[in-house]
Design a protein around this motif. Structure first.
Motif, PDB file in Angstrom:
ATOM      1  N   ALA A  69     -66.475   2.649  91.106  1.00  0.00           N
ATOM      2  CA  ALA A  69     -66.946   2.124  90.015  1.00  0.00           C
ATOM      3  C   ALA A  69     -67.143   0.501  89.996  1.00  0.00           C
ATOM      4  CB  ALA A  69     -65.985   2.249  88.734  1.00  0.00           C
ATOM      5  N   THR A  70     -68.196  -0.151  89.300  1.00  0.00           N
ATOM      6  CA  THR A  70     -68.545  -1.422  89.895  1.00  0.00           C
ATOM      7  C   THR A  70     -68.332  -2.145  88.446  1.00  0.00           C
ATOM      8  OG1 THR A  70     -70.239  -0.965  91.613  1.00  0.00           O
ATOM      9  CG2 THR A  70     -69.959  -3.213  90.382  1.00  0.00           C
ATOM     10  N   VAL A  71     -67.476  -3.278  88.170  1.00  0.00           N
ATOM     11  CA  VAL A  71     -67.373  -3.915  86.985  1.00  0.00           C
ATOM     12  C   VAL A  71     -67.971  -5.407  87.161  1.00  0.00           C
ATOM     13  CG1 VAL A  71     -65.273  -2.519  86.204  1.00  0.00           C
ATOM     14  CG2 VAL A  71     -65.000  -4.626  87.637  1.00  0.00           C
ATOM     15  N   GLU A  72     -68.036  -5.919  85.905  1.00  0.00           N
ATOM     16  CA  GLU A  72     -68.892  -7.243  86.044  1.00  0.00           C
ATOM     17  C   GLU A  72     -67.718  -8.531  85.775  1.00  0.00           C
ATOM     18  OE1 GLU A  72     -72.079  -7.875  86.596  1.00  0.00           O
ATOM     19  OE2 GLU A  72     -72.213  -5.576  87.217  1.00  0.00           O
ATOM     20  N   THR A  73     -66.618  -8.196  85.144  1.00  0.00           N
ATOM     21  CA  THR A  73     -65.922  -9.328  84.763  1.00  0.00           C
ATOM     22  C   THR A  73     -64.337  -9.024  85.496  1.00  0.00           C
ATOM     23  OG1 THR A  73     -65.011  -8.268  82.851  1.00  0.00           O
ATOM     24  CG2 THR A  73     -67.120  -9.840  82.799  1.00  0.00           C
ATOM     25  N   LEU A  74     -63.586 -10.209  85.498  1.00  0.00           N
ATOM     26  CA  LEU A  74     -61.974  -9.888  86.367  1.00  0.00           C
ATOM     27  C   LEU A  74     -61.515  -8.974  85.218  1.00  0.00           C
ATOM     28  CD1 LEU A  74     -59.887 -10.418  88.091  1.00  0.00           C
ATOM     29  CD2 LEU A  74     -59.581 -12.468  86.919  1.00  0.00           C
ATOM     30  N   ALA A  75     -61.650  -9.337  83.651  1.00  0.00           N
ATOM     31  CA  ALA A  75     -60.774  -8.679  82.918  1.00  0.00           C
ATOM     32  C   ALA A  75     -61.078  -7.132  82.843  1.00  0.00           C
ATOM     33  CB  ALA A  75     -61.158  -8.955  81.239  1.00  0.00           C
ATOM     34  N   SER A  76     -62.263  -6.661  83.257  1.00  0.00           N
ATOM     35  CA  SER A  76     -62.559  -5.327  82.995  1.00  0.00           C
ATOM     36  C   SER A  76     -62.084  -4.735  84.488  1.00  0.00           C
ATOM     37  CB  SER A  76     -64.381  -5.121  83.055  1.00  0.00           C
ATOM     38  OG  SER A  76     -64.948  -5.312  81.787  1.00  0.00           O
ATOM     39  N   PHE A  77     -62.114  -5.372  85.555  1.00  0.00           N
ATOM     40  CA  PHE A  77     -61.445  -4.920  86.605  1.00  0.00           C
ATOM     41  C   PHE A  77     -60.054  -4.345  86.353  1.00  0.00           C
ATOM     42  CE2 PHE A  77     -59.172  -5.468  90.585  1.00  0.00           C
ATOM     43  CZ  PHE A  77     -59.716  -4.756  91.430  1.00  0.00           C
ATOM     44  N   ILE A  78     -59.271  -5.406  85.938  1.00  0.00           N
ATOM     45  CA  ILE A  78     -57.880  -5.290  85.659  1.00  0.00           C
ATOM     46  C   ILE A  78     -57.726  -4.015  84.588  1.00  0.00           C
ATOM     47  CG2 ILE A  78     -55.705  -6.352  84.578  1.00  0.00           C
ATOM     48  CD1 ILE A  78     -56.614  -9.041  85.598  1.00  0.00           C
ATOM     49  N   VAL A 118     -58.459  -0.687  86.383  1.00  0.00           N
ATOM     50  CA  VAL A 118     -57.403  -0.460  87.326  1.00  0.00           C
ATOM     51  C   VAL A 118     -56.099   0.270  86.826  1.00  0.00           C
ATOM     52  CG1 VAL A 118     -55.777  -1.264  89.157  1.00  0.00           C
ATOM     53  CG2 VAL A 118     -58.151  -2.102  89.161  1.00  0.00           C
ATOM     54  N   LYS A 119     -55.682  -0.497  85.640  1.00  0.00           N
ATOM     55  CA  LYS A 119     -54.657  -0.111  84.771  1.00  0.00           C
ATOM     56  C   LYS A 119     -54.684   1.435  84.108  1.00  0.00           C
ATOM     57  CE  LYS A 119     -52.691  -4.520  83.090  1.00  0.00           C
ATOM     58  NZ  LYS A 119     -52.690  -5.132  81.882  1.00  0.00           N
ATOM     59  N   ARG A 120     -55.816   1.787  84.256  1.00  0.00           N
ATOM     60  CA  ARG A 120     -56.324   3.110  83.468  1.00  0.00           C
ATOM     61  C   ARG A 120     -56.110   4.180  84.430  1.00  0.00           C
ATOM     62  NH1 ARG A 120     -59.704   5.111  79.304  1.00  0.00           N
ATOM     63  NH2 ARG A 120     -60.807   7.033  79.719  1.00  0.00           N
ATOM     64  N   HIS A 121     -56.565   4.041  85.752  1.00  0.00           N
ATOM     65  CA  HIS A 121     -56.414   4.918  86.840  1.00  0.00           C
ATOM     66  C   HIS A 121     -55.421   4.888  87.914  1.00  0.00           C
ATOM     67  CE1 HIS A 121     -60.216   6.830  85.481  1.00  0.00           C
ATOM     68  NE2 HIS A 121     -60.646   5.603  85.570  1.00  0.00           N
ATOM     69  N   GLN A 122     -54.738   3.718  88.033  1.00  0.00           N
ATOM     70  CA  GLN A 122     -53.697   3.504  89.185  1.00  0.00           C
ATOM     71  C   GLN A 122     -52.636   4.271  89.127  1.00  0.00           C
ATOM     72  OE1 GLN A 122     -52.320  -0.569  87.363  1.00  0.00           O
ATOM     73  NE2 GLN A 122     -50.501   0.080  88.455  1.00  0.00           N
ATOM     74  N   ASP A 123     -51.757   4.684  90.342  1.00  0.00           N
ATOM     75  CA  ASP A 123     -50.706   5.267  90.259  1.00  0.00           C
ATOM     76  C   ASP A 123     -49.606   4.315  91.221  1.00  0.00           C
ATOM     77  OD1 ASP A 123     -51.364   5.697  93.003  1.00  0.00           O
ATOM     78  OD2 ASP A 123     -51.951   7.761  92.701  1.00  0.00           O
ATOM     79  N   ALA A 124     -48.420   5.022  91.618  1.00  0.00           N
ATOM     80  CA  ALA A 124     -47.709   4.167  92.486  1.00  0.00           C
ATOM     81  C   ALA A 124     -48.092   3.729  93.899  1.00  0.00           C
ATOM     82  CB  ALA A 124     -46.395   5.054  92.678  1.00  0.00           C
ATOM     83  N   ASP A 125     -49.017   4.382  94.484  1.00  0.00           N
ATOM     84  CA  ASP A 125     -49.552   3.962  95.883  1.00  0.00           C
ATOM     85  C   ASP A 125     -50.924   3.018  95.789  1.00  0.00           C
ATOM     86  OD1 ASP A 125     -47.072   4.926  96.858  1.00  0.00           O
ATOM     87  OD2 ASP A 125     -47.936   6.895  97.181  1.00  0.00           O
TER      88      ASP A 125
END
Length: 306
Positions: free
Chosen positions: A76-85, A88-95
């Motif tokens: 996925a490609t995002v246009e702003t730092l806020a969208s990136f963060i 990432v929060k939506r899909h991240q896991d412990a690793d």
């Protein structure tokens, strides 16, 4: 021939046909892979082709009927730092892990959501989010004009057009850069006044340029058809710009040196952004730290495995 003999012959033919068909049809077998190597399922289905006496994979045939993906993958490609963060929060896991390439000309933040670590079975590393720091149009304009000589009317128009990006220097910036360059800082109002002076003297000739003890420079304009002394204009040596380098990002402050050259009575103007790549690298590093702090993920300067 009796009816019983006919029945036996028909049964024999059917039996031969069944055996022939069984000999030609492939057989699905489950190969036990439980103890072979990590990362494999307990059993792998294969087809045994009796004609060729070879084993063939059935994965392609099975995949045609898949109704949902077997795993998350893609970038996925995002246009702003806020969208990136947020993504990432939506899909991240412990690793999951973050990587930041901070070197110009192509800085980039990459989140590898299915990353792996020591002591855990390797994962695919193919589910990613990328933020490539798209530049603002205002910053592109400053970079594109950097160190390029301009006619006086074009330079005056440039300063007017980008007046909103001019900034007053802080005390710390004055104490750092004025001794370094042996020049005086200009305020935004002084630069706007300069641009308007230059507009007035577009058709005038430059008689001379003098450096003052204060660190400022002066140039004297005179009309060709007059014998008057002419007008003296004070030229500051440095000024400060403050503007977001990246879309919806924080403002970056960059000192700018103001320069001119006098050739046969004509003056060419140009400016030099001081170490602007360094200030962008600094901003990218700051954004990488911010993303790590808000997501709680480890961050590394560099790029992940391909």
């Amino acid at each position: 021939m009796s009816k019983n003999d006919d029945d036996l012959d028909a049964h024999g033919i059917e039996l031969i046909q069944a055996l022939a068909s069984e000999a030609a049809d492939p057989t699905i077998m489950i190969v036990d892979t439980k103890d072979l190597t990590p990362g494999l399922p307990a059993g792998v289905p294969v087809a045994f082709d009796r004609k060729s006496q070879a084993f063939k994979s059935v994965k392609g045939l099975i995949e045609e009927f898949r109704q949902a993906p077997d795993r998350r993958k893609g970038t996925a490609t995002v246009e702003t730092l806020a969208s990136f963060i947020d993504l990432v929060k939506r899909h991240q896991d412990a690793d999951s892990a973050l990587f930041g390439k901070t070197v110009w000309p192509d800085p980039k933040l990459t989140a590898v959501l299915d990353y792996d670590r020591e002591g855990v079975a390797a994962r695919n590393r193919s589910h990613r989010i990328v933020y490539a720091f798209p530049l603002t149009e205002e910053f592109k304009a400053w970079v594109n004009g950097n160190a390029k000589p301009m006619e006086q009317d074009l330079f005056a128009a440039f300063l007017e057009e980008h007046a909103a990006e001019l900034a007053a220097p802080s005390d710390g910036e004055r104490s750092t850069y004025e001794p370094l360059f042996k020049e005086k800082f200009a305020t935004p109002s002084e630069l706007i006044a300069l641009s308007r002076h230059l507009e007035v003297f577009v058709s005038a000739r430059v008689k001379q340029g003098i450096r003052l003890q204060t660190g400022e420079r002066t140039i004297e304009f005179s009309e060709e058809h007059k014998d008057s002394k002419g007008e003296v204009v004070t030229i500051p040596g440095i000024f400060m710009v403050s503007l977001p380098a990246f879309v919806d990002g924080d403002a970056v402050r960059i000192p700018v040196r103001l320069r001119y050259r006098i050739v046969s009575g004509d003056v060419k103007w140009f400016y030099q952004l001081y170490r602007w790549e360094f200030f962008l690298r600094e901003q990218v590093g700051h954004d990488l730290k911010q993303a790590a702090a808000e997501t709680g993920l480890p961050a590394f300067e560099g790029a992940p495995e391909a």
